[in-house]
Each structure stands twice: as structure tokens, then as C-alpha cells.
Scaffold this active site. Structure first.
Site, PDB file in Angstrom:
ATOM      1  N   ASN A 268      -1.251  15.619  57.856  1.00 23.44           N
ATOM      2  CA  ASN A 268      -2.675  15.405  58.132  1.00 23.44           C
ATOM      3  C   ASN A 268      -3.440  15.285  56.821  1.00 23.44           C
ATOM      4  O   ASN A 268      -2.867  15.402  55.741  1.00 23.44           O
ATOM      5  CB  ASN A 268      -3.224  16.521  59.025  1.00 23.44           C
ATOM      6  CG  ASN A 268      -3.086  17.878  58.358  1.00 23.44           C
ATOM      7  OD1 ASN A 268      -3.693  18.143  57.332  1.00 23.44           O
ATOM      8  ND2 ASN A 268      -2.253  18.745  58.938  1.00 23.44           N
TER       9      ASN A 268
ATOM     10  N   ASP B 295       0.711  21.366  64.407  1.00 26.42           N
ATOM     11  CA  ASP B 295       1.032  22.126  65.620  1.00 26.42           C
ATOM     12  C   ASP B 295       2.419  21.799  66.146  1.00 26.42           C
ATOM     13  O   ASP B 295       3.048  22.612  66.808  1.00 26.42           O
ATOM     14  CB  ASP B 295      -0.003  21.824  66.708  1.00 26.42           C
ATOM     15  CG  ASP B 295      -1.356  22.440  66.372  1.00 26.42           C
ATOM     16  OD1 ASP B 295      -1.353  23.531  65.769  1.00 26.42           O
ATOM     17  OD2 ASP B 295      -2.394  21.832  66.685  1.00 26.42           O
TER      18      ASP B 295
ATOM     19  N   LYS C  65      17.699   7.622  57.704  1.00 22.78           N
ATOM     20  CA  LYS C  65      16.470   6.910  58.022  1.00 22.78           C
ATOM     21  C   LYS C  65      16.615   6.180  59.360  1.00 22.78           C
ATOM     22  O   LYS C  65      17.633   5.522  59.608  1.00 22.78           O
ATOM     23  CB  LYS C  65      16.187   5.909  56.907  1.00 22.78           C
ATOM     24  CG  LYS C  65      14.859   5.232  57.029  1.00 22.78           C
ATOM     25  CD  LYS C  65      14.648   4.243  55.905  1.00 22.78           C
ATOM     26  CE  LYS C  65      13.450   3.379  56.236  1.00 22.78           C
ATOM     27  NZ  LYS C  65      13.412   2.174  55.435  1.00 22.78           N
TER      28      LYS C  65
ATOM     29  N   PRO D 121       5.587  27.533  64.949  1.00 19.59           N
ATOM     30  CA  PRO D 121       5.086  28.896  65.088  1.00 19.59           C
ATOM     31  C   PRO D 121       3.625  28.956  64.645  1.00 19.59           C
ATOM     32  O   PRO D 121       3.235  28.242  63.718  1.00 19.59           O
ATOM     33  CB  PRO D 121       5.975  29.708  64.138  1.00 19.59           C
ATOM     34  CG  PRO D 121       6.545  28.710  63.183  1.00 19.59           C
ATOM     35  CD  PRO D 121       6.628  27.416  63.928  1.00 19.59           C
ATOM     36  N   ASP D 122       2.813  29.770  65.308  1.00 20.46           N
ATOM     37  CA  ASP D 122       1.424  29.974  64.880  1.00 20.46           C
ATOM     38  C   ASP D 122       1.426  31.106  63.853  1.00 20.46           C
ATOM     39  O   ASP D 122       1.576  32.279  64.200  1.00 20.46           O
ATOM     40  CB  ASP D 122       0.542  30.318  66.087  1.00 20.46           C
ATOM     41  CG  ASP D 122      -0.939  30.319  65.702  1.00 20.46           C
ATOM     42  OD1 ASP D 122      -1.264  30.818  64.596  1.00 20.46           O
ATOM     43  OD2 ASP D 122      -1.759  29.820  66.491  1.00 20.46           O
ATOM     44  N   ILE D 123       1.266  30.740  62.595  1.00 19.10           N
ATOM     45  CA  ILE D 123       1.418  31.714  61.498  1.00 19.10           C
ATOM     46  C   ILE D 123       0.329  32.785  61.596  1.00 19.10           C
ATOM     47  O   ILE D 123       0.602  33.993  61.520  1.00 19.10           O
ATOM     48  CB  ILE D 123       1.357  30.989  60.135  1.00 19.10           C
ATOM     49  CG1 ILE D 123       2.439  29.904  60.082  1.00 19.10           C
ATOM     50  CG2 ILE D 123       1.526  31.982  58.989  1.00 19.10           C
ATOM     51  CD1 ILE D 123       2.284  28.918  58.948  1.00 19.10           C
TER      52      ILE D 123
ATOM     53  N   PHE E 289      -9.336  29.940  60.056  1.00 22.40           N
ATOM     54  CA  PHE E 289     -10.239  28.809  59.882  1.00 22.40           C
ATOM     55  C   PHE E 289     -10.150  27.952  61.139  1.00 22.40           C
ATOM     56  O   PHE E 289      -9.091  27.858  61.765  1.00 22.40           O
ATOM     57  CB  PHE E 289      -9.836  27.965  58.658  1.00 22.40           C
ATOM     58  CG  PHE E 289     -10.593  28.344  57.417  1.00 22.40           C
ATOM     59  CD1 PHE E 289     -10.408  29.591  56.835  1.00 22.40           C
ATOM     60  CD2 PHE E 289     -11.489  27.461  56.834  1.00 22.40           C
ATOM     61  CE1 PHE E 289     -11.101  29.958  55.690  1.00 22.40           C
ATOM     62  CE2 PHE E 289     -12.198  27.807  55.686  1.00 22.40           C
ATOM     63  CZ  PHE E 289     -12.004  29.051  55.118  1.00 22.40           C
TER      64      PHE E 289
ATOM     65  N   LYS F 219     -11.231  30.815  69.342  1.00 23.48           N
ATOM     66  CA  LYS F 219     -10.070  31.058  68.458  1.00 23.48           C
ATOM     67  C   LYS F 219     -10.024  32.502  67.992  1.00 23.48           C
ATOM     68  O   LYS F 219      -8.945  33.092  67.840  1.00 23.48           O
ATOM     69  CB  LYS F 219     -10.127  30.124  67.241  1.00 23.48           C
ATOM     70  CG  LYS F 219      -9.084  29.044  67.301  1.00 23.48           C
ATOM     71  CD  LYS F 219      -9.319  27.908  66.354  1.00 23.48           C
ATOM     72  CE  LYS F 219      -9.105  26.618  67.130  1.00 23.48           C
ATOM     73  NZ  LYS F 219      -9.252  25.425  66.367  1.00 23.48           N
TER      74      LYS F 219
ATOM     75  N   LYS G 105      -6.590  34.254  68.880  1.00 22.75           N
ATOM     76  CA  LYS G 105      -5.679  34.619  67.789  1.00 22.75           C
ATOM     77  C   LYS G 105      -5.775  36.107  67.439  1.00 22.75           C
ATOM     78  O   LYS G 105      -4.963  36.614  66.667  1.00 22.75           O
ATOM     79  CB  LYS G 105      -5.953  33.763  66.555  1.00 22.75           C
ATOM     80  CG  LYS G 105      -5.869  32.265  66.865  1.00 22.75           C
ATOM     81  CD  LYS G 105      -5.200  31.450  65.790  1.00 22.75           C
ATOM     82  CE  LYS G 105      -5.159  29.990  66.226  1.00 22.75           C
ATOM     83  NZ  LYS G 105      -4.275  29.162  65.411  1.00 22.75           N
TER      84      LYS G 105
END
Ligand code: CTP
Length: 408
Positions: free
Chosen positions: A216, A285, A295, A313-315, A333, A347, A351
Site C-alpha cells: 500500500n 490485512d 514467477k 495476524p492483527d499485531i 492508528f 476500533k 482492538k
């Protein structure tokens, strides 16, 4: 953007003692002035052998002061006048001999005299040593440095590397931009002294095959600014960075990672050893279920290859769920395209963290300024638009005000 420069209204006495590193002091004057400082140069006689007062005067826009017998001072007390006006005295280069003079409280020349005459409680003295590595390592120099520090001087560096004499080792004067940043940091409040902060920053890159991947537009600038601001505030800082091309802020330990799983594996074992965790990274995500070892080639059918995605995994959520004794105080954030406060609050709850910092995502990626909204149990606090470093310093102040240590 109206953020004043970092050394706005600061009056710096820049002292030069004798050493080849005087050539770097010319650039240092420029750097300090660009950062908003007024600079008064004072040189020892030895320093004038290495660089001329004409150069230093032209760069600083002020007459260089060379002698305590300079009759231009109406009261003939240059040492008093200079040290009363200064917000700090920075001696760069500080030679071995000059540091010895400071350690002994000698006042043979104007520069050592004004250091001795400075009001200790409001005029700090910063020394940037510059000398051959053997001179630096000599027990006499080390003793003098320790004495100068015990008497309140702050020692910046020295750095290590190639020396003018052809040798390599400790004793190089820090570069002009490093000294500028040290001085800027010196004037920041030490709100996180004794604390440790772990930060994630940048994007992650999830490999599809050896040459392609999912990533991203996160530039990492906000996370790097938070790392710098936390270090300036006196914290021990570890920065786990995704693939970005940004210089590591001074005194920050950096760990480079590529994928979300690598970021997770770098963060998890370190989290219990840190007081605060700030998750600024834009973690992907999803990742391809299995990255091809070769390739992916077009097969001529015109059909794109199909690949499955699995969730990363959601750190942040994982760290926030650590047992209380291992859990740092967590800051998330939220980069959103709309309904910023609503999503940030959602969030915060999902979280399980005490603070979420919201920003309008795509609008801020890669830019140098930003607007933040802090969302916590008490409500919302907006930090108005500013440069990312100024905002990061504000955020560090807000974190320091809210932080509560975990149970012992
Ligand atoms: N985060 C994380 N690990 C992930 C995903 C997110 O540590 N795998 C952290 C981010 O660093 C940030 C916060 O979680 O501090 C919010 O991330 P974000 O991607 O905006 O939220 P999501 O939970 O992914 O929700 P959504 O995509 O629906 O906005």
C-alpha cells in the site's frame, strides 16, 4: 503550515576550538540558522588556524568574537554578555585540550572563560568532541570528559569512522545535521524519560511470487516521526519498519521487516520489554495463501491467475490481548476515508486499546503534514493540521499524559 522552525527564538553561542573538524562547523552554522536559531560564533586562537573568522562571520551574519580583550564590548565583559544571552553554548569541535580546560575550570581564553562564567542552571553547555581515536581513548581524555559531564556538560557523540589522520575509530565530530538534531532534541521536554516505546511503521509487502506482491501507499513518515519524537522525549525507542526508504532517527533501534508476519514476529517477543506500543503501520490485512517460488507466467489463455488470500495476524490486537503483566500501553492508528471518529471509536473497542489516533487515510499518505483526532474513553481531542514531526511531538505529549504503567 505555521509550525515555527525547531530552533525558533533560540540564541546559540557556537564555540570552535582547534581541530580539523572546524570545516564542519561552517555547515553547522547554516543548519542551525535554517532551523531558526540565531548563532554567535566564538573561536579560540587555535580554531582560527583551521577556518577563518571571515567565513564564520559571513555565514552567521555576526562578528565573530575571538578575545576577552575585544574592546568593542562597551563593558569589556564579553564572557558575561555572551553567556547571559545564550540559550545554550555548543562547542563544536571540542578538542581534547579544550575539554581538559573545561574539566579543570580554566579560563585562559574567551571560550573557556565564558563556559566557566555561564549561569549553570539556565545556560547548558554541549560539547561535540573531535580528535584522533587514540587521543579520545586516552585515559586522561576519558577522565576529563567524565569530569566535564559530572560538572553538567552534555557530550554529543563522538561518532566513529574515517579520521583526517588516515586512521579509523571513535573521535569523529558528529556531522552538522546530526548536531543540529541533537540540539533540537535537547530543547524538547523529557516527557518519556526512563520509558521504552515500541513502534511499527510503514506498509507491509505480501509476496505473490518472487517479483510481485501486495502493498500500500503508506510512506512510514508518521511512524518515523513518532519514533523521533519519542526518542527526543527521552524514551528508548525500537522501530519495526516495513519496506520504506527513510533515514533512521537518531538513537532509535530499527528492525527492518517486509511482510505482516515478519512484523508480527519482530513485535511479539519485544512487546513485553516495552512500556508503550504505538502501531502506526499500515499492515496488509491479507496475504496470498502461498507465494509461488517461481514467477507466475502468462499461460496464453488470457485468464488471470487465481490465488487465494488468507488473513494476516492483527499485531495490535494480539499485543493488546497479552496478559496484563506483559502488555505495553497500546496506541492504535486508524486511517479512514470517512466517518473518522465513528470508525476510530469502533476500533478502540474492537482492538481493546486505551487510545486510537484517527487520520483521514489516503489524503495523508506520503505527505509531510497531517491532522489527527485522538479517541479514548474520555472523548475526542483534535490535533490541528501541522507537520508530521510537530504532530508526533504533540502525540507524544498526549501519550505521556495518559500513560499508566502496567501492574508490577
Ligand atoms: N494493525 C495491526 N495488524 C494488522 C492490521 C492492523 O497491527 N494486521 C494495526 C494498525 O497498525 C493500526 C490499527 O491496527 O494501528 C488499525 O488498522 P486498520 O487496518 O486501519 O484497521 P482494521 O482493523 O484493518 O480495520 P479496517 O480495515 O476495517 O479499517
Amino acid at each position: 503550515m505555521s509550525t515555527p522552525p525547531d530552533l525558533h527564538r533560540k540564541h546559540i553561542v557556537l564555540g570552535l576550538s582547534g581541530g580539523i573538524a572546524c570545516y564542519k562547523s561552517a555547515e553547522l552554522v547554516r543548519e542551525l540558522m535554517r532551523a531558526g536559531a540565531g548563532v554567535q560564533v566564538v573561536m579560540t586562537e587555535a580554531a582560527t588556524q583551521f577556518i577563518t573568522p571571515v567565513t564564520m562571520q559571513a555565514l552567521s551574519g555576526r562578528t565573530v568574537v575571538l578575545s576577552q580583550w575585544d574592546a568593542r564590548e562597551p563593558n569589556n565583559m564579553a564572557h558575561i554578555n555572551l553567556s547571559r544571552e545564550a540559550d545554550a553554548i555548543l562547542v563544536a569541535p571540542a578538542s581534547a585540550d579544550f575539554i581538559a580546560q573545561i574539566a579543570q575550570g580554566r579560563a585562559d581564553e574567551l571560550l573557556s572563560l565564558l563556559c566557566l562564567a555561564r549561569p549553570l542552571e539556565r545556560c547548558p553547555l554541549l560539547l561535540a568532541p573531535a580528535m584522533n581515536r587514540e587521543m579520545w581513548a586516552h585515559p586522561a581524555t576519558q577522565r576529563n570528559v567524565a569530569q566535564a559531564q559530572a560538572d553538567g556538560a552534555i557530550v554529543l557523540g563522538p561518532g566513529a569512522g574515517d579520521q583526517a589522520c588516515g586512521e579509523t575509530g571513535d573521535g569523529r565530530m558528529l556531522e552538522a545535521d546530526e548536531l543540529r538534531d541533537e540540539l533540537i532534541a535537547f530543547f524538547q521536554p523529557r516527557l518519556l524519560a526512563g520509558r521504552s516505546v515500541l513502534i511499527t511503521a510503514g506498509p507491509t509487502f505480501e509476496a505473490i511470487d518472487p517479483v510481485r506482491g501486495i502493498t500500500n501507499h503508506s510512506s512510514g513518515k508518521m511512524g518515523f516521526a513518532v519514533a523521533r519524537a519519542a526518542a527526543e522525549a527521552g524514551a528508548r525507542v525500537t522501530l519495526v519498519a516495513g519496506p520504506v526508504h527513510l533515514p533512521t532517527p537518531r538513537h532509535v533501534t530499527r528492525i527492518d521487516v517486509t511482510s505482516a508476519r515478519q512484523m508480527h514476529d519482530a513485535v511479539l517477543p519485544r512487546a513485553p520489554r516495552h512500556d508503550i506500543f504505538v502501531a502506526t503501520a499500515a499492515v496488509a490485512d491479507w496475504r496470498p495463501a502461498s507465494a509461488g517460488e517461481q514467477k507466475l507466467k502468462k499461460d496464453g489463455s488470457g485468464r488471470p491467475p487465481a490465488f487465494e488470500l488468507v488473513e494476516n495476524p492483527d499485531i495490535l490486537a494480539t499485543v493488546a490481548r497479552l496478559p496484563a503483566a506483559d502488555r505495553p500501553w497500546c496506541v492504535g492508528f486508524a486511517a479512514e476515508s470517512h466517518d473518522l471518529v465513528r470508525h476510530a471509536r469502533e476500533k478502540l473497542q474492537r482492538k481493546g486499546v486505551p487510545l486510537v489516533v484517527g487520520n483521514l487515510g489516503p489524503a495523508t499518505f506520503g505527505r509531510d503534514d497531517n491532522t489527527l483526532v485522538l479517541v479514548d474513553a474520555a472523548g475526542e481531542t483534535e490535533l490541528p493540521a501541522a507537520g508530521k514531526l510537530a504532530l508526533a511531538r504533540d502525540l507524544v505529549r498526549e501519550i505521556a499524559a495518559r500513560y499508566t504503567p502496567r501492574p508490577a
